[in-house]
Design a protein around this motif. Structure first.
Motif, PDB file in Angstrom:
ATOM      1  N   GLY A   1      -0.105  -1.891   1.736  1.00 18.85           N
ATOM      2  CA  GLY A   1       0.620  -0.754   2.289  1.00 18.85           C
ATOM      3  C   GLY A   1       2.117  -1.003   2.355  1.00 18.85           C
ATOM      4  O   GLY A   1       2.922  -0.104   2.078  1.00 18.85           O
ATOM      5  N   ILE A   2       2.513  -2.227   2.700  1.00 21.43           N
ATOM      6  CA  ILE A   2       3.944  -2.552   2.812  1.00 21.43           C
ATOM      7  C   ILE A   2       4.625  -2.467   1.451  1.00 21.43           C
ATOM      8  O   ILE A   2       5.664  -1.811   1.296  1.00 21.43           O
ATOM      9  CB  ILE A   2       4.120  -3.959   3.424  1.00 21.43           C
ATOM     10  CG1 ILE A   2       3.689  -3.952   4.890  1.00 21.43           C
ATOM     11  CG2 ILE A   2       5.576  -4.415   3.304  1.00 21.43           C
ATOM     12  CD1 ILE A   2       3.688  -5.332   5.527  1.00 21.43           C
ATOM     13  N   ILE A   3       4.035  -3.129   0.460  1.00 20.09           N
ATOM     14  CA  ILE A   3       4.652  -3.160  -0.873  1.00 20.09           C
ATOM     15  C   ILE A   3       4.690  -1.763  -1.490  1.00 20.09           C
ATOM     16  O   ILE A   3       5.749  -1.292  -1.952  1.00 20.09           O
ATOM     17  CB  ILE A   3       3.900  -4.132  -1.799  1.00 20.09           C
ATOM     18  CG1 ILE A   3       4.017  -5.567  -1.289  1.00 20.09           C
ATOM     19  CG2 ILE A   3       4.434  -4.029  -3.228  1.00 20.09           C
ATOM     20  CD1 ILE A   3       5.427  -6.104  -1.236  1.00 20.09           C
ATOM     21  N   CYS A   4       3.562  -1.088  -1.512  1.00 22.58           N
ATOM     22  CA  CYS A   4       3.514   0.251  -2.120  1.00 22.58           C
ATOM     23  C   CYS A   4       4.359   1.246  -1.344  1.00 22.58           C
ATOM     24  O   CYS A   4       5.011   2.115  -1.935  1.00 22.58           O
ATOM     25  CB  CYS A   4       2.068   0.738  -2.201  1.00 22.58           C
ATOM     26  SG  CYS A   4       1.042  -0.214  -3.347  1.00 22.58           S
ATOM     27  N   GLY A   5       4.372   1.110  -0.016  1.00 23.76           N
ATOM     28  CA  GLY A   5       5.168   2.022   0.802  1.00 23.76           C
ATOM     29  C   GLY A   5       6.660   1.880   0.587  1.00 23.76           C
ATOM     30  O   GLY A   5       7.394   2.866   0.629  1.00 23.76           O
TER      31      GLY A   5
ATOM     32  N   ALA B   1       4.596   2.480  -7.890  1.00 26.79           N
ATOM     33  CA  ALA B   1       3.795   2.308  -6.677  1.00 26.79           C
ATOM     34  C   ALA B   1       2.337   2.673  -6.931  1.00 26.79           C
ATOM     35  O   ALA B   1       1.415   1.980  -6.480  1.00 26.79           O
ATOM     36  CB  ALA B   1       4.366   3.161  -5.548  1.00 26.79           C
ATOM     37  N   ALA B   2       2.122   3.749  -7.671  1.00 26.88           N
ATOM     38  CA  ALA B   2       0.748   4.169  -7.993  1.00 26.88           C
ATOM     39  C   ALA B   2       0.051   3.137  -8.871  1.00 26.88           C
ATOM     40  O   ALA B   2      -1.138   2.835  -8.678  1.00 26.88           O
ATOM     41  CB  ALA B   2       0.776   5.530  -8.690  1.00 26.88           C
TER      42      ALA B   2
ATOM     43  N   SER C   1      -4.181  -3.157  -7.488  1.00 30.01           N
ATOM     44  CA  SER C   1      -4.664  -3.859  -6.292  1.00 30.01           C
ATOM     45  C   SER C   1      -6.121  -3.526  -6.018  1.00 30.01           C
ATOM     46  O   SER C   1      -6.926  -4.403  -5.676  1.00 30.01           O
ATOM     47  CB  SER C   1      -3.805  -3.483  -5.075  1.00 30.01           C
ATOM     48  OG  SER C   1      -2.459  -3.858  -5.260  1.00 30.01           O
ATOM     49  N   MET C   2      -6.476  -2.246  -6.177  1.00 31.44           N
ATOM     50  CA  MET C   2      -7.868  -1.844  -5.967  1.00 31.44           C
ATOM     51  C   MET C   2      -8.793  -2.499  -6.989  1.00 31.44           C
ATOM     52  O   MET C   2      -9.917  -2.882  -6.668  1.00 31.44           O
ATOM     53  CB  MET C   2      -7.987  -0.320  -6.049  1.00 31.44           C
ATOM     54  CG  MET C   2      -7.244   0.452  -4.963  1.00 31.44           C
ATOM     55  SD  MET C   2      -7.748   0.009  -3.282  1.00 31.44           S
ATOM     56  CE  MET C   2      -6.401  -1.092  -2.798  1.00 31.44           C
TER      57      MET C   2
ATOM     58  N   VAL D   1      -4.492   8.463   0.199  1.00 32.14           N
ATOM     59  CA  VAL D   1      -4.316   9.905   0.011  1.00 32.14           C
ATOM     60  C   VAL D   1      -3.697  10.533   1.256  1.00 32.14           C
ATOM     61  O   VAL D   1      -2.786  11.376   1.164  1.00 32.14           O
ATOM     62  CB  VAL D   1      -5.672  10.572  -0.314  1.00 32.14           C
ATOM     63  CG1 VAL D   1      -5.540  12.098  -0.298  1.00 32.14           C
ATOM     64  CG2 VAL D   1      -6.176  10.102  -1.666  1.00 32.14           C
ATOM     65  N   ALA D   2      -4.172  10.117   2.435  1.00 33.16           N
ATOM     66  CA  ALA D   2      -3.617  10.650   3.685  1.00 33.16           C
ATOM     67  C   ALA D   2      -2.144  10.268   3.840  1.00 33.16           C
ATOM     68  O   ALA D   2      -1.313  11.086   4.263  1.00 33.16           O
ATOM     69  CB  ALA D   2      -4.426  10.132   4.869  1.00 33.16           C
ATOM     70  N   SER D   3      -1.814   9.032   3.464  1.00 27.10           N
ATOM     71  CA  SER D   3      -0.418   8.588   3.558  1.00 27.10           C
ATOM     72  C   SER D   3       0.470   9.364   2.597  1.00 27.10           C
ATOM     73  O   SER D   3       1.608   9.721   2.935  1.00 27.10           O
ATOM     74  CB  SER D   3      -0.332   7.084   3.250  1.00 27.10           C
ATOM     75  OG  SER D   3      -1.105   6.339   4.158  1.00 27.10           O
ATOM     76  N   LEU D   4      -0.064   9.637   1.400  1.00 28.77           N
ATOM     77  CA  LEU D   4       0.683  10.433   0.430  1.00 28.77           C
ATOM     78  C   LEU D   4       0.936  11.835   0.962  1.00 28.77           C
ATOM     79  O   LEU D   4       2.044  12.367   0.842  1.00 28.77           O
ATOM     80  CB  LEU D   4      -0.086  10.498  -0.887  1.00 28.77           C
ATOM     81  CG  LEU D   4       0.518  11.387  -1.988  1.00 28.77           C
ATOM     82  CD1 LEU D   4       1.905  10.893  -2.383  1.00 28.77           C
ATOM     83  CD2 LEU D   4      -0.400  11.427  -3.209  1.00 28.77           C
ATOM     84  N   GLY D   5      -0.091  12.434   1.565  1.00 31.16           N
ATOM     85  CA  GLY D   5       0.079  13.765   2.139  1.00 31.16           C
ATOM     86  C   GLY D   5       1.118  13.780   3.241  1.00 31.16           C
ATOM     87  O   GLY D   5       1.952  14.708   3.330  1.00 31.16           O
TER      88      GLY D   5
END
Length: 395
Positions: free
Chosen positions: A155-159, A169-170, A176-177, A198-202
């Protein structure tokens, strides 16, 4: 060739593939850079070629030096470097060097070189996740137990990358997944992470809508996606010229240096260099390049399967797959199978930091291929990566 390769340990076939791709890169880079030299420089194309040669030489040197390091050292190094790369990403986001309305680079004033921290962040994160899965992969009691040590770093790196570079980032999140899945992370947990993403993107979209000054890259990403799906030729200016280049190339190509579309593709030496390859060397040349990456991928899989321990397997697979992933995204954009992402073609595109990070990643894969026995002073430090030793014994 054998006399030269004897100084390079690891998988010799991988070294051959790297050298072949590196040598080939000089032809399309020389051709594509002519437009860049006349547009922004003094018309000296040789200087652009020399610059690429310096970048490539330094990249091969980095690959050689990294492959000489015992790969088990990369696990503790990822722990040490992670806070530094997170801080560097934050600095880049707030006060980075801006190119094309995107703050993705850090300028090093002493040598006047720009560096893209997201490329290094991808390597550090994948190495960290390989260590995480090797140590804790068989001892997950609940999804909550994975938060602090496993999922928060993603979350830190992608964020920190997402506001300025949505596509990178995507890609890092997807990679990572994949590493988590291959490492044995429960599928239901991976689905939970996906839903959180998805929720974070929204939430980010709503925030940018309310406060547009936060990021201008979301609009760019939306525009690229909408133009890709709609097929709007005017909006897809770069892609249309890339398709023209491929069409002009035909089966055997126009010949080295005879690309015409390089004068219209603003990123012909990097993001769209595969289109130039197809125009000058035809379908045959484009096919051989793509097969070069397929060949490299099979060697990476072989190295991963033969690694001594779980950490080595995940490290080689994750780092190596990231390179192949990037290559086929670049080629997919050029042939209009994917929306524009701005990803260079590994080992072929002109560039500094992206090329160096690719070589460092390949050096790490080759370090795994060397398969050296760890020295006595680090045996206890590396036992947690042995599949036969329970991870909780070293918690």
């Amino acid at each position: 060739m054998n006399r030269v390769l004897k100084y390079f340990e690891g998988d010799r076939t991988t070294w051959v593939i790297v050298f072949l791709l590196a040598l080939f890169s000089f032809m399309p880079v020389y051709s594509a850079s002519s437009n860049l030299a006349f547009r922004y420089g003094d018309g000296n194309v040789i200087s652009m070629l020399v610059k690429h040669a310096v970048h490539m030489g330094l990249g091969i040197a980095l690959m050689y030096l990294v492959h000489r390091v015992q790969y088990r050292y990369f696990a503790p190094l990822s722990l040490l470097i992670f806070p530094l790369i997170a801080g560097l990403l934050l600095f880049t986001l707030v006060n980075g060097h801006e190119v094309a309305n995107a703050s993705r680079w850090v300028r090093i004033p002493i040598v006047n070189v720009t560096f893209q921290p997201s490329a290094l962040a991808s390597i550090v994160l994948i190495t960290y996740l390989a260590r995480f899965m090797a140590k804790y992969g068989d001892n997950f009691k609940s999804f909550r137990d994975t938060w602090l040590k496993g999922l928060l770093p993603i979350g830190i790196i992608c964020g920190l990358i997402f506001p300025a570079n949505v596509s990178t980032a995507a890609i890092i999140f997807t990679l990572s997944m994949i590493v988590l899945f291959v490492g044995g992370f429960p599928l239901k947990y991976i689905l939970n992470i996906f839903m959180i993403g998805v929720a974070s993107l929204g939430l980010f979209i709503l925030t940018v809508t309310a406060f547009p000054g936060i990021s201008n890259r979301l609009d760019t990403a939306v525009t690229r996606l909408s133009s890709f799906w709609s097929g709007d030729e005017e909006a897809n200016y770069q892609v249309e010229h890339a398709k023209m280049a491929i069409a002009r190339g035909g089966i055997v190509g126009q010949g080295p240096g005879k690309s015409g579309q390089k004068n219209f593709l603003s990123q012909s030496e990097s993001d769209f260099i595969y289109a130039i390859v197809n125009e000058e060397f035809g379908l045959i040349g484009g096919f051989l390049i793509s097969m070069g990456y397929v060949w490299l991928f099979f060697r990476i899989i072989r190295i991963s399967m033969k690694a001594e321990d779980k950490f080595g397997r995940l490290l080689a697979f994750g780092i190596g797959t990231g390179i192949i992933f990037q290559a086929f995204i670049n080629m997919g954009v050029a042939v209009n199978l994917l929306p524009v992402t701005g990803q260079p073609l590994p080992l072929i595109s002109s560039g500094g930091s992206s090329l160096w990070m690719t070589c460092i990643a390949l050096g790490m894969v080759q370090s795994v291929a060397r398969g050296l026995t760890p020295s006595a002073e680090i045996v206890d430090e590396t036992k947690m990566y042995n599949d036969n030793i329970p991870a909780d014994a070293y918690a």
